[in-house]
Structures are given as C-alpha cells and as structure tokens.
Design an enzyme around this catalytic site. Sequence first.
Site, short mmCIF file in Angstrom:
data_model
loop_
_atom_site.label_atom_id
_atom_site.label_comp_id
_atom_site.label_asym_id
_atom_site.label_seq_id
_atom_site.Cartn_x
_atom_site.Cartn_y
_atom_site.Cartn_z
N THR A 1 8.19 -8.11 34.28
CA THR A 1 7.91 -9.53 34.08
C THR A 1 6.88 -9.72 32.97
O THR A 1 6.13 -8.82 32.62
CB THR A 1 7.35 -10.16 35.37
OG1 THR A 1 6.14 -9.48 35.74
CG2 THR A 1 8.35 -10.06 36.51
N THR B 1 -13.88 -6.63 31.00
CA THR B 1 -12.93 -7.72 30.79
C THR B 1 -11.59 -7.43 31.44
O THR B 1 -11.02 -8.28 32.12
CB THR B 1 -12.75 -7.98 29.28
OG1 THR B 1 -14.00 -8.37 28.72
CG2 THR B 1 -11.73 -9.08 29.04
N GLY C 1 -13.84 -2.53 29.26
CA GLY C 1 -13.57 -2.27 30.66
C GLY C 1 -13.82 -3.45 31.58
O GLY C 1 -12.98 -3.78 32.43
N ASP D 1 12.90 -11.50 30.92
CA ASP D 1 12.22 -12.37 29.94
C ASP D 1 12.89 -13.74 29.89
O ASP D 1 13.50 -14.13 28.89
CB ASP D 1 12.23 -11.70 28.56
CG ASP D 1 11.46 -10.41 28.55
OD1 ASP D 1 10.56 -10.24 29.39
OD2 ASP D 1 11.76 -9.53 27.71
N TYR E 1 17.73 -0.74 19.06
CA TYR E 1 18.40 -0.46 20.32
C TYR E 1 18.98 0.95 20.34
O TYR E 1 19.40 1.49 19.31
CB TYR E 1 19.52 -1.47 20.57
CG TYR E 1 19.03 -2.86 20.85
CD1 TYR E 1 18.29 -3.14 22.00
CD2 TYR E 1 19.30 -3.91 19.97
CE1 TYR E 1 17.84 -4.43 22.26
CE2 TYR E 1 18.86 -5.20 20.23
CZ TYR E 1 18.12 -5.45 21.38
OH TYR E 1 17.67 -6.72 21.64
N ASP F 1 4.30 -6.66 32.57
CA ASP F 1 4.13 -6.07 31.24
C ASP F 1 2.98 -6.78 30.52
O ASP F 1 3.17 -7.47 29.53
CB ASP F 1 5.45 -6.22 30.47
CG ASP F 1 5.47 -5.44 29.17
OD1 ASP F 1 4.49 -4.73 28.89
OD2 ASP F 1 6.47 -5.55 28.44
N ARG F 2 1.77 -6.55 31.00
CA ARG F 2 0.61 -7.29 30.53
C ARG F 2 -0.02 -6.69 29.26
O ARG F 2 -0.66 -7.38 28.49
CB ARG F 2 -0.44 -7.35 31.65
CG ARG F 2 -1.74 -8.03 31.32
CD ARG F 2 -1.55 -9.48 30.90
NE ARG F 2 -2.83 -10.13 30.68
CZ ARG F 2 -3.59 -9.96 29.60
NH1 ARG F 2 -3.21 -9.14 28.64
NH2 ARG F 2 -4.74 -10.60 29.48
N LYS F 3 0.15 -5.39 29.07
CA LYS F 3 -0.42 -4.67 27.92
C LYS F 3 -1.91 -4.97 27.76
O LYS F 3 -2.38 -5.44 26.73
CB LYS F 3 0.32 -5.04 26.63
CG LYS F 3 1.80 -4.67 26.62
CD LYS F 3 2.45 -4.99 25.29
CE LYS F 3 3.92 -4.59 25.26
NZ LYS F 3 4.75 -5.48 26.11
N PHE F 4 -2.67 -4.62 28.78
CA PHE F 4 -4.12 -4.82 28.73
C PHE F 4 -4.73 -4.03 27.57
O PHE F 4 -4.38 -2.87 27.35
CB PHE F 4 -4.76 -4.35 30.03
CG PHE F 4 -4.49 -5.24 31.21
CD1 PHE F 4 -5.21 -6.40 31.40
CD2 PHE F 4 -3.50 -4.91 32.13
CE1 PHE F 4 -4.97 -7.22 32.49
CE2 PHE F 4 -3.25 -5.72 33.22
CZ PHE F 4 -3.99 -6.88 33.40
#
Length: 387
Positions: free
Chosen positions: A66, A109, A107, A43, A340, A100-103
Amino acid sequence: MASRHPTLTQPFAERAKTATHPLTRYLFRLMDLKASNLCLSADVTTARDLLSLADKVGPSIVVLKTHYDLISGWDYNPQTGTGAKLAALARKHGFLIFEDRKFVDIGKTVQMQYTAGTARIIDWAHITNANIDAGKDMVRAMAEAAAKWKERIPYEVRTSVTVGTPVSEQFDDEDADSAAAERVQVNPTQQRRLDVTSAPQRLEPGEQDNRDADGRKGSIVSITTVTQSFEPADSPRLTKTHDQGEETVFPGIEEPPLDRGLLLLAQMSSKGCLMTPDYTRACVEAAREHRDFVMGFVAQESLNSAPEDNFIHMTPGCKLPPPGEDENGEVPGDGLGQQYNTPAKLVGLCGTDIVIVGRGIIQAADPPIEAERYRRRAWKAYLARLG
C-alpha cells in the site's frame, strides 16, 4: 551471487525453519500454503477501491503493498478505519500488509512517523520499508520503536476458576509437598495453583479415628485453580468485523505474529537509479546487524551471500505480456522510468522470492483472473528454480 547461494534451491517451507525473524518464518510458510509468491501493489486512489481490490485479489496474494498517502478518503480511526479494515481482510484471505513508506530521516523522526501521527502505520502494517541514505542508525531507531510498540499491545484477560477434591491415587509421598506450590506457565495461558486447604475429616458412626504416628488426622484436600488466558485486544477471536459479524480467519495457518518487519530498499527498478553498489552493500550490513527486525530487501536480485543469510527478497517491476503472447518476451517500460521484467526472469534468473505487480493486475479487465495468471507464472518460475 544470485546463482550460488543455497537459499535459491531451498523450498520456502525449509527456509521457514531457519529464518531468524518470526514474520519471515510465517511468510515463508504462508507462501508454501497458498502456493503463491505474489505481492499486489495496490496503487489506487480511494479507500473504497483499495478495500474492494484487496478483497477480490486477496486469495491469490501473500502480500498487499500500500501507499496510504495516495488514498483519498482514508479513515484514520484505529478501531474502525481503513487500516483496521485492511487488517481484517488480511486475516480473512491470508496475506500480510506492506506499507511502502520508504522511511528516510533521523532516528527520532522516523520513530514518530512509524508509530504515531495520523496513520499509525505500525498498528495495521505488518511490514514497512526504509531507504538508509540517512544512515544505519535509523534502522536501529525503528527497531527500538517496534519493540516498544509490541510491549504496549493491550491484552484482555479471561479468568476461569475450578475447585475440586482429587482422589487419593493422584498424590504420592514425593509430590505431597508440591501440591500447594504455585505453578506458572508462560503466555498465552497462565495457571496458578492458588489454594490448598485441609478440613478435619468427619467420622461416620462406627468408623475409627485414624491418626498417624504424630497424632495428626487424615484430611481432605481441596484445590482451587485459577486459569488466566491472555489474548491481544485486537485479536479476531475477540472482535467482530465492522459489517459482517463474526470475523473469519484464513484456514490452515495461525494468525501472523505481532512482530513487525522492515525491508531495506537496496535496489530499484527505475531507469537511472542512483543506488550505488556501495549503498546496496551498506543495506546488507544493516540487515545483518538487525536480523530481529530486518526481514530482507526490496531489490532486483538476491543479496544473500553469507552462509547464514536467509533474507527474503521482493522485486517490483514485474509484468507479463498480454495473454496469448510469448510469456518470456520483452515487456516495454511505462515511459516514466519504470522498467519491467517477467516472473521467469525475476524469480528464475535474478533469484527474487516475491514479485510485486501493480498496473499489470489493477488495469486488467478482470483483476482477480489476472492476479491468478501472475500467481501461477511466478510460482512456476519458483518451482523451476528449485530444479
């Protein structure tokens, strides 16, 4: 659940043999080869820092996570841009790229977001992830998009031609008729027996003209063989790096398969997370319905429960106390909701496979040395889990 499933006491090399997803099989083997179950959450905020960090820490990790939308100066050129350079570093050091897009959307889109747009995530990221609040059909849509993408991967064809006259003992009566048959093998190499020709036998002075009972002369058989090798056009065997000439490939293992994989965001490490047990169960159901595309989960514990489950688990929020302090001591959160846990707790007690570390490495005085410290501790926890 985490304390009972057989995968918790099974070595990664053994799990590789029964994993259903090709990329999962590869990743388990890579983890065993590198003695690493560490993912770096890179990050940082500039493309220069991202590439530099990946190059320095690459030897210690098996996954680089990423967030391309955090990066200023991201070069979107598919051949020479930031994604392509990351892919070259992944081949060099032996790690997979996890965007790490977290779609989360309908569908159609997510299909376009995954395979098109400026970043073309599917081209350079082996793994991505999704939040299935939009419904399980989104997972099916992404799987279909990945399958169509793989079918369109360009191939370069290399052709070699050989011509020869075999000696008589190479043939016998039973395969004389098959000598002219076409022979085809599957990719990556196809061989075709293309041509069998007969030429009248020339007689030297004093030789007899030998004919068979039907009056046919003997013949000399000439065989032409064409061999075609099919390679992905972006294979490092066929390309050069952008600044170092011949591209290197991590030794000891082949390149990863072209298949793409999805992780379902089943649980989060942030305080007050709204992901309910029902949502987590829906993630497990979706993973089982799409084993050929879903590799596993981003979760806080192992979610393998059915006998055939062999999903891989990655867990964020991993941090060690400073060097010299009790490695199993309490680690305070960041004040912004992140909680953590140590590698010993995440791997040994919660049953995760790969720990995800970000600031603990990035903000260290010497990130490569700190990455090695995390790698050793996480691997030690894995070995202890095996018993």
